[in-house]
Design a protein around this motif. Structure first.
Motif, PDB file in Angstrom:
ATOM      1  N   GLN A 275       0.789  -1.221  -0.029  1.00 22.72           N
ATOM      2  CA  GLN A 275       0.006   0.147   0.015  1.00 22.72           C
ATOM      3  C   GLN A 275       0.814   1.187   0.104  1.00 22.72           C
ATOM      4  OE1 GLN A 275      -2.398  -0.186   3.332  1.00 22.72           O
ATOM      5  NE2 GLN A 275      -3.611  -2.267   2.404  1.00 22.72           N
ATOM      6  N   GLU A 276       1.981   1.130   0.664  1.00 25.40           N
ATOM      7  CA  GLU A 276       2.749   2.447   1.004  1.00 25.40           C
ATOM      8  C   GLU A 276       3.587   2.574  -0.522  1.00 25.40           C
ATOM      9  OE1 GLU A 276       5.220   1.990   4.212  1.00 25.40           O
ATOM     10  OE2 GLU A 276       3.664   2.657   5.633  1.00 25.40           O
ATOM     11  N   THR A 277       3.965   1.618  -1.095  1.00 28.14           N
ATOM     12  CA  THR A 277       4.906   1.959  -2.127  1.00 28.14           C
ATOM     13  C   THR A 277       3.844   1.718  -3.502  1.00 28.14           C
ATOM     14  OG1 THR A 277       5.213  -0.663  -2.493  1.00 28.14           O
ATOM     15  CG2 THR A 277       6.916   0.602  -1.058  1.00 28.14           C
ATOM     16  N   GLY A 278       2.850   1.258  -3.496  1.00 28.02           N
ATOM     17  CA  GLY A 278       2.106   0.922  -4.773  1.00 28.02           C
ATOM     18  C   GLY A 278       2.528  -0.195  -5.580  1.00 28.02           C
ATOM     19  N   ILE A 279       3.390  -0.870  -5.262  1.00 26.43           N
ATOM     20  CA  ILE A 279       3.841  -2.054  -5.932  1.00 26.43           C
ATOM     21  C   ILE A 279       2.976  -3.191  -5.628  1.00 26.43           C
ATOM     22  CG2 ILE A 279       5.671  -3.618  -6.498  1.00 26.43           C
ATOM     23  CD1 ILE A 279       7.556  -1.156  -5.292  1.00 26.43           C
ATOM     24  N   LYS A 280       2.172  -3.454  -6.574  1.00 29.78           N
ATOM     25  CA  LYS A 280       1.071  -4.834  -6.284  1.00 29.78           C
ATOM     26  C   LYS A 280       1.751  -6.104  -6.255  1.00 29.78           C
ATOM     27  CE  LYS A 280      -2.300  -1.551  -6.281  1.00 29.78           C
ATOM     28  NZ  LYS A 280      -2.825  -1.290  -5.139  1.00 29.78           N
ATOM     29  N   SER A 281       2.885  -6.222  -7.063  1.00 28.93           N
ATOM     30  CA  SER A 281       3.392  -7.583  -6.930  1.00 28.93           C
ATOM     31  C   SER A 281       4.553  -7.757  -5.875  1.00 28.93           C
ATOM     32  CB  SER A 281       4.272  -7.740  -8.560  1.00 28.93           C
ATOM     33  OG  SER A 281       5.016  -6.634  -8.648  1.00 28.93           O
ATOM     34  N   LEU A 282       4.574  -6.698  -5.260  1.00 30.81           N
ATOM     35  CA  LEU A 282       5.790  -6.687  -3.971  1.00 30.81           C
ATOM     36  C   LEU A 282       5.423  -8.069  -2.904  1.00 30.81           C
ATOM     37  CD1 LEU A 282       7.179  -4.119  -1.907  1.00 30.81           C
ATOM     38  CD2 LEU A 282       6.038  -5.940  -0.520  1.00 30.81           C
TER      39      LEU A 282
END
Length: 503
Positions: A86-93
């Motif tokens: 949520q904080e980075t916006g990287i959905k695949s993290l």
């Protein structure tokens, strides 16, 4: 235990006893210590204090967090993964783990532009980059070391709790002493009420007078018969020494034990099993009851017996109570009788202690009237159809038989053995009748406490009694069938006996 102390103190408030009220006033309920233990220590902790599971939930915040981490480690990692997405916006993290790097955050190369500065690159792969963060490493440290840390922290907390409680050790010990007294008094009250005990009268007049005394243990375990109570009267004037005779299994030892137990119970403040009891305080109770050896010390049964009697004769005082059961039985008849006789004289003349003396040496009953403070009592029996019935009652007078063969029959010895034993006994009676008709007339009675030690050898002159038996041995000898060496050996044995008689 500490939880009930306030209730106990409140209960004691309704008592009228001065002693109980004093104990109540001095009773510290230790509520602060109870509260500390209640909030910190599990009700059922493990045996080892270093295995964890001791400290309750809620007592220590760090411990609670470690337990939560240990129990819900995977859930915490998943929560952290969602947070980072949520904080980075990287959905695949995603967060992964290997044994080389531990926990890591994996980001595909297409999303590298979204990686924040707080991420530290750890590994580069073909399609992705792996990072770590301070928060992730903190979680890793907590998760991987949580179990070990839990045990160490619990032990440290337990040690601190223990030190806090130990600082109040004097209060705890004082309360423990009061509880111990209350426990004893409650036990006395319960056993006295349940078994119909009475309050003894404690005196200082050197008299022990008990009516219908009972053995506090034996009366409870009898199933097929009622316990037969008995009286006892001991003092330092006319009834100092009671010589008790009677059959085996008739109850001599039980009677003596119950007297000693009743005196002990009265002196420690308990009611006693009797109809009435007037008991003078004694300084010590000495007993020599039963037969046992000490193999480790190399002592025979007789040696152990003599050591115990020796201790009694050295340590007893006029204020003592002495219980002696069949002193001298571990050796030959003449030696045993001589020792028992001398022990009675010594206690009578030099110690003056109240004494119960059970014996199968019926010759000792002749001491009544010759020693001023000696009295004879025996266990009554009833003979019926060639059998005996133990009446268990103590009566005045001495017994003239031990009924040993009857007891052996009751024990199940073969009938042939019992019959043969009866025949042998009759033969022995015929041989000894003349010699043992009145032993005490042949013995110089030492009835003078101040008598000089130089006359001690005259105290037990059994010359005529033993001489008769030597003559009987010679009369029974068949010299026509003896070899020369057998004759010499016999002559040597007789010579040794005569030398012993003459001192």
């Amino acid at each position: 235990s500490l939880k009930v102390l306030p209730i106990l103190k409140e209960t004691l408030s309704s008592c009228q006893s001065t002693l109980l009220l004093k104990l109540k006033n001095n009773l510290d309920t230790l509520e602060d210590i109870h509260d500390l233990i209640e909030v910190s220590i599990h009700n059922n902790p493990p045996v080892s204090v270093k295995d964890g599971g001791i400290i309750k939930k809620g007592y220590n915040e760090e411990l609670d967090e470690l337990r939560l981490i240990s129990k819900e480690g995977k859930n915490l990692i998943a929560s952290l993964e969602d947070k980072e997405r949520q904080e980075t916006g990287i959905k695949s993290l995603r967060i992964g783990f290997n044994r080389v790097f531990g926990y890591y955050i994996e980001v595909t190369k297409s999303n590298l532009s979204l990686v924040p500065d707080r991420y530290t690159r750890k590994q580069t792969l073909v399609n992705c980059e792996r990072y770590i963060t301070a928060e992730l490493k903190e979680f890793e440290t907590k998760i991987l070391g949580a179990e070990e840390k839990i045990k160490l922290l619990e032990y440290d907390l337990f040690t601190l709790i223990r030190e806090k409680i130990s600082s109040h050790i004097e209060r705890i010990q004082k309360t423990a002493k009061i509880l111990a007294k209350l426990d004893v008094l409650a036990s006395f009250a319960e056993v006295s009420y349940m078994n119909n005990y009475i309050k003894p009268k404690i005196t200082n007049n050197d008299e022990i007078i008990i009516k219908n005394s009972r053995h506090p243990v034996v009366e409870l375990v009898l199933e097929e018969e009622l316990f037969v109570p008995n009286d006892i009267h001991l003092d330092c004037n006319e009834n100092q020494m009671v010589i008790i005779t009677g059959p085996n299994m008739a109850g001599k030892s039980t009677y003596m034990r119950q007297v000693a137990l009743i005196v002990l119970m009265a002196q420690i403040g308990c009611f006693v099993p009797a109809d009435s009891a007037e008991i003078s305080i004694v300084d010590r109770i000495f007993t020599r009851i039963g037969a046992s050896d000490d193999l480790a010390a190399g002592d025979s049964t007789f040696m152990v017996e003599m050591k115990e009697v020796s201790l009694i004769l050295r340590e007893a005082t006029k204020r003592s109570l002495i219980i002696l059961d069949e002193v001298g039985r571990g050796t030959s008849t003449y030696d045993g009788l001589s020792i028992a006789w001398a022990v009675i004289e010594y206690i009578h003349n030099h110690i003056g202690a109240k004494t119960l003396f059970a014996t199968h040496y019926h010759e000792l009953t002749q001491l009544e009237g010759k020693l001023q403070r000696v009295k004879n009592y025996c266990i009554s029996v009833k003979e019926k159809d060639n059998n005996i019935i133990f009446l268990r009652k103590i009566i005045k007078g001495g017994a003239d038989r031990s009924y040993g063969i009857h007891v052996a029959s009751l024990a199940g010895l073969p009938k042939k053995v019992i019959k043969r034993a009866g025949e042998i006994m009759e033969s022995l009676k015929n041989v000894e009748t003349a010699a043992s008709s009145n032993v005490s007339d042949r013995i110089s009675i030492n009835n003078n406490p101040k008598q000089d030690k130089t006359v001690k050898n005259k105290q037990l002159e059994l010359y005529n009694y033993v001489e008769q038996n030597v003559l009987n041995e010679i009369k029974a000898l068949d010299i026509m069938t003896m070899s020369p060496i057998e004759a010499l050996n016999f002559l040597y044995k007789i010579k040794k006996k005569i030398d012993n008689i003459e001192g």
